[in-house]
Design a protein around this motif. Structure first.
Motif, short mmCIF file in Angstrom:
data_model
loop_
_atom_site.label_atom_id
_atom_site.label_comp_id
_atom_site.label_asym_id
_atom_site.label_seq_id
_atom_site.Cartn_x
_atom_site.Cartn_y
_atom_site.Cartn_z
N GLU A 75 -12.33 -41.58 8.46
CA GLU A 75 -12.95 -40.41 9.08
C GLU A 75 -12.01 -39.83 10.13
O GLU A 75 -11.82 -38.62 10.22
N LYS A 76 -11.35 -40.74 10.90
CA LYS A 76 -10.40 -40.26 11.90
C LYS A 76 -9.17 -39.64 11.24
O LYS A 76 -8.64 -38.64 11.69
N ARG A 79 -9.48 -35.92 10.08
CA ARG A 79 -9.53 -34.82 11.06
C ARG A 79 -8.18 -34.12 11.18
O ARG A 79 -8.11 -32.90 11.24
N MET A 82 -7.23 -31.76 8.27
CA MET A 82 -8.12 -30.58 8.27
C MET A 82 -7.71 -29.59 9.34
O MET A 82 -7.71 -28.38 9.13
N THR A 83 -7.35 -30.12 10.52
CA THR A 83 -6.89 -29.24 11.60
C THR A 83 -5.61 -28.53 11.18
O THR A 83 -5.43 -27.33 11.41
N ALA A 98 -14.30 -24.88 7.57
CA ALA A 98 -14.02 -26.30 7.75
C ALA A 98 -15.07 -27.14 7.03
O ALA A 98 -16.25 -26.99 7.27
N GLU A 100 -17.56 -30.07 6.23
CA GLU A 100 -18.25 -31.04 7.09
C GLU A 100 -18.07 -32.43 6.47
O GLU A 100 -18.21 -32.61 5.27
#
Length: 465
Positions: A75-76, A79, A82-83, A98, A100
């Motif tokens: 999950e980390k 991020r 995606m950024t 973005a 979810e």
């Protein structure tokens, strides 16, 4: 392109198959960007196609991890890409929605599970057991739009009942989804690949397998492995020593057996202090706890800087911590974060950290006792030098002569890349019984023929009478 010089081999070879929607098995060593291969292809699809309006079709990507700790880590790791994609879209003037990300594991609180049903995420990270429970509850209605299923570390499950259970869960998922989802398997160590591809794909109908593309980017990672024997003669281990102890005459002679442990502790401590971050693997939980405690004690005795306050003598911090599946999730997360931030010099783990969990930059892996299998040895020592192109450094400490023999053979075969062959289970009937009960409990009515047809699509049960 702004983060990496070039894509890695699994990415170059895998993306065309993934973009074409083909079932794909990607085999590549630890730290070669396998997970990112699957994630980037999925994120690309999520951000370039309109989001479905219906709540039941919102979740389009399922990522299945065999470890709860790994799910937290991914999950980390999601991020950052995606950024990056969002910033790239901004530069190009493209629209970007973005995706979810949601997570459901055994650690997820009941109210958070309800939220996932009320507002399903675009990408759901979960474990095989949680997916099974979702399909046996009202949450199954949120899975109708699933288009892609990513199974990480598939080799760890292929030979087990847990793996057979998962693949039968996937066949049950196909009963719920509008179209059969694309299956993507990710693996570090496996042979023969055809067996694992068959396990991943299963059968469309009797006599016709689901076609699975095999991407073999199993480029051999450079290994630097040593087998360490910290004593002169291993044949003396376990011999009875008679020691004189002060006290009554009857208790003056105490029998003790010689042990290798007093010689192993200083050697391991020396290696921990020579590196920034070390992962130490034991084959049992109790051994991991005991080794962590002894290393911390020894560090204090030796006055290792930063461990003991020179004025008060208080312990300022631990050198290492034990990490295993019995720890509460909060504790596991804290330990993993402390290691990544450099507050701990090492971690003493069981198989809880064997699979692709990213522990940041690990310099050295120490294995106490033979790993027992070539694939497990490669998986564990592959945690060191987690960056592309970096060699993996490992030290194996055998505990007795028989263990030394096995450690030597395993090390030789690791260097030569001779991995054991994998074979998935055939007809584990207890797994079948549990899945049939779950299936008929939630589906309004099923005939024996319908259930048999569904079950036979799963590779483990393709030949069941």
């Amino acid at each position: 392109a702004s983060s990496f010089p070039t894509p890695t081999p699994p990415q170059i070879e895998g993306w065309p198959h993934l973009a074409a929607g083909e079932h794909t098995l990607i085999c590549a060593p630890t730290g070669s960007g396998k997970t990112l291969t699957a994630f980037l292809a999925s994120i690309d699809r999520l951000v370039t196609t309109p989001r479905p309006e219906a709540r039941s079709h919102r979740t389009r990507v399922l990522y299945l991890s065999p470890l709860r700790a790994l799910a937290f880590d991914i999950e980390k790791n999601l991020r950052a890409p995606m950024t990056g994609i969002e910033l790239a879209a901004e530069r190009l003037g493209e629209s970007f929605v973005a995706p979810e990300v949601g997570m459901r594991t055994g650690d997820t609180a009941a109210n958070d599970r309800q939220k996932l049903i009320r507002r399903p995420p675009d990408l759901l990270i979960t474990t095989p057991e949680s997916l099974y429970l979702m399909l046996t509850s009202s949450a199954r209605e949120t899975l109708a739009g699933v288009e892609t299923v990513i199974i990480d570390e598939i080799h760890a499950m292929a030979t087990t009942k847990r793996g057979a259970h998962l693949m039968l869960t996937l066949e049950r998922l196909e009963e719920v989804t509008d179209t059969p989802p694309q299956r993507i398997g990710l693996s570090a160590t496996q042979r023969p690949l055809e067996e694992v591809a068959e396990f991943l794909g299963g059968w469309v109908e009797p006599g016709r397998r689901r076609p699975v593309q095999i991407v073999d980017a199993g480029i051999r990672k450079q290994l630097e492995v040593e087998v360490v024997i910290p004593i002169e003669d291993m044949s003396t281990i376990g011999q009875i020593q008679v020691e004189l102890t002060p006290g009554p005459a009857t208790a003056a002679l105490t029998e003790r057996r010689t042990s290798i442990w007093p010689s192993i502790y200083p050697e391991i401590l020396q290696r921990i202090l020579a590196n920034r971050t070390t992962s130490i693997f034991c084959n049992a939980r109790r051994a991991a706890e005991r080794l962590a405690a002894k290393l911390n004690e020894l560090a204090i005795e030796q006055g290792v800087p930063g461990i003991v306050d020179p004025v008060t003598g208080e312990i300022l911090d631990e050198l290492v911590r034990a990490h295993h599946g019995s720890l509460a999730r909060e504790q596991r997360v804290v330990i993993e974060d402390r290691l990544k931030r450099g507050e701990l010099r090492g971690i003493v783990a069981t198989s809880s950290l064997e699979l692709g969990i990213d522990m940041g930059a690990v310099d050295l892996v120490i294995q106490v006792e033979s790993p027992g299998a070539v694939s497990r040895g490669l998986q564990r020592i592959g945690r060191a030098g987690h960056q592309v192109g970096e060699p993996s450094r490992g030290s194996i400490f055998p505990k007795h002569r028989g263990d030394l023999l096995e450690a030597a053979v395993v090390t030789r075969r690791m260097i030569d890349g001779e991995i054991e062959s994998t074979r998935y289970l055939r007809n584990p009937l207890d797994v079948l019984a549990q899945q049939i009960v779950a299936h008929v409990a939630i589906v309004e009515e099923s005939s024996v023929d319908e259930v048999a047809t569904m079950v036979r699509r799963c590779a483990s049960f393709s030949e069941i009478s």
